[in-house]
Design a protein around this motif. Structure first.
Motif, PDB file in Angstrom:
ATOM      1  N   LYS A 138     -14.840  37.898 -49.548  1.00 16.75           N
ATOM      2  CA  LYS A 138     -15.695  38.757 -50.231  1.00 16.75           C
ATOM      3  C   LYS A 138     -16.831  37.750 -50.731  1.00 16.75           C
ATOM      4  CE  LYS A 138     -13.601  42.499 -51.536  1.00 16.75           C
ATOM      5  NZ  LYS A 138     -14.001  43.936 -50.847  1.00 16.75           N
ATOM      6  N   TYR A 139     -16.821  36.785 -51.574  1.00 18.85           N
ATOM      7  CA  TYR A 139     -18.478  36.106 -51.527  1.00 18.85           C
ATOM      8  C   TYR A 139     -18.982  35.102 -50.644  1.00 18.85           C
ATOM      9  CZ  TYR A 139     -20.603  31.928 -53.476  1.00 18.85           C
ATOM     10  OH  TYR A 139     -21.645  31.560 -54.184  1.00 18.85           O
ATOM     11  N   TYR A 140     -17.207  34.689 -49.377  1.00 16.47           N
ATOM     12  CA  TYR A 140     -18.588  34.401 -48.488  1.00 16.47           C
ATOM     13  C   TYR A 140     -18.657  34.875 -46.694  1.00 16.47           C
ATOM     14  CZ  TYR A 140     -14.150  30.551 -48.637  1.00 16.47           C
ATOM     15  OH  TYR A 140     -14.094  29.917 -48.821  1.00 16.47           O
ATOM     16  N   LEU A 141     -18.842  36.575 -47.623  1.00 20.12           N
ATOM     17  CA  LEU A 141     -19.436  37.387 -46.663  1.00 20.12           C
ATOM     18  C   LEU A 141     -21.179  37.928 -47.223  1.00 20.12           C
ATOM     19  CD1 LEU A 141     -16.489  40.134 -45.982  1.00 20.12           C
ATOM     20  CD2 LEU A 141     -17.573  38.352 -44.733  1.00 20.12           C
ATOM     21  N   GLU A 191     -16.840  25.998 -37.573  1.00 22.56           N
ATOM     22  CA  GLU A 191     -16.701  25.654 -38.940  1.00 22.56           C
ATOM     23  C   GLU A 191     -18.441  25.649 -39.723  1.00 22.56           C
ATOM     24  OE1 GLU A 191     -14.640  22.470 -41.050  1.00 22.56           O
ATOM     25  OE2 GLU A 191     -16.836  21.652 -41.124  1.00 22.56           O
ATOM     26  N   VAL A 192     -18.399  26.665 -41.093  1.00 23.93           N
ATOM     27  CA  VAL A 192     -19.880  27.050 -41.339  1.00 23.93           C
ATOM     28  C   VAL A 192     -19.798  26.362 -42.626  1.00 23.93           C
ATOM     29  CG1 VAL A 192     -21.281  28.446 -41.873  1.00 23.93           C
ATOM     30  CG2 VAL A 192     -19.990  28.745 -40.112  1.00 23.93           C
ATOM     31  N   GLU A 193     -20.875  25.491 -43.747  1.00 25.54           N
ATOM     32  CA  GLU A 193     -20.940  24.957 -44.352  1.00 25.54           C
ATOM     33  C   GLU A 193     -21.859  25.575 -45.061  1.00 25.54           C
ATOM     34  OE1 GLU A 193     -19.857  21.279 -44.795  1.00 25.54           O
ATOM     35  OE2 GLU A 193     -19.823  20.517 -46.554  1.00 25.54           O
ATOM     36  N   ILE A 194     -22.862  26.567 -45.726  1.00 26.75           N
ATOM     37  CA  ILE A 194     -23.932  27.099 -46.286  1.00 26.75           C
ATOM     38  C   ILE A 194     -23.443  27.328 -47.463  1.00 26.75           C
ATOM     39  CG2 ILE A 194     -23.014  29.339 -45.575  1.00 26.75           C
ATOM     40  CD1 ILE A 194     -26.236  29.356 -44.261  1.00 26.75           C
ATOM     41  N   ASN A 195     -24.816  26.978 -48.696  1.00 24.57           N
ATOM     42  CA  ASN A 195     -25.269  27.589 -50.090  1.00 24.57           C
ATOM     43  C   ASN A 195     -23.883  26.984 -51.131  1.00 24.57           C
ATOM     44  OD1 ASN A 195     -27.182  30.003 -49.548  1.00 24.57           O
ATOM     45  ND2 ASN A 195     -27.074  28.239 -49.537  1.00 24.57           N
ATOM     46  N   GLY A 196     -22.822  25.503 -50.742  1.00 22.62           N
ATOM     47  CA  GLY A 196     -21.788  25.220 -51.198  1.00 22.62           C
ATOM     48  C   GLY A 196     -20.217  25.813 -51.107  1.00 22.62           C
ATOM     49  N   ILE A 197     -20.648  27.062 -49.600  1.00 25.38           N
ATOM     50  CA  ILE A 197     -18.956  27.331 -49.285  1.00 25.38           C
ATOM     51  C   ILE A 197     -19.189  26.576 -48.087  1.00 25.38           C
ATOM     52  CG2 ILE A 197     -19.670  29.024 -50.769  1.00 25.38           C
ATOM     53  CD1 ILE A 197     -20.405  31.283 -47.761  1.00 25.38           C
TER      54      ILE A 197
END
Ligand code: SF4
Length: 144
Positions: A64-67, A28-34
């Motif tokens: 795409k926003y995640y990428l 699970e990755v949580e970074i910059n609001g995603i």
């Protein structure tokens, strides 16, 4: 709003039942609001699972926003897979220069909306049924 959403809860259940035996392979990755529920670090692939029984352009833009966010944080060369368990379909998602530019311009537009004292007009109600903000926008309406 999403934390209270029945739709988001239903989506989480699908995640848990579809991927119950795959948890070790994914992070699970949580970074910059995603928050990415299933990231495969070995193959550099984001997996996004949709409960929907139809493909929507917004699903692609979400991935795409995640990428884009991962790339902004130094993680390049990541691709995405949009998975539709109900359709038995998987679609690959990549990030192009056009996508990067579109995301940057959308972010500028979002900033402008946020900083505006007036709320933007609501969409026609027929387009709102899957939106997490439905109660926020429409709760004042009295059912007759
Ligand atoms: S419910 Fe969602 S889509 Fe509809 S007007 Fe409100 S924010 Fe926009």
């Amino acid at each position: 709003m999403e934390s209270n959403s029945d739709l988001v809860y239903e989506g989480k259940l699908i995640h848990e039942t579809s991927y119950s035996r795959r948890s070790d392979k994914y992070q699970e990755v949580e970074i910059n609001g995603i928050k990415i529920d299933y990231y495969d670090p070995k193959n550099k692939v984001v997996h996004e699972i949709k409960k929907s029984d139809k493909h929507e352009e917004a699903h692609e833009w979400q991935v795409k926003y995640y990428l884009y966010v991962l790339e902004q944080n130094g993680l390049t060369g990541v691709t995405g897979l949009l998975e539709y368990p109900r359709l038995h379909k998987i679609q690959e998602v990549t990030l192009s220069d056009y996508d990067r530019e579109t995301i940057r311009s959308s972010m500028t537009e979002i900033e402008s909306i946020i900083n505006n004292e007036q709320c933007p007009n609501k969409l026609p109600k027929s387009r709102c049924k899957n939106c997490s903000y439905f109660d926020f926008c429409w709760s004042h309406e009295i059912e007759l």
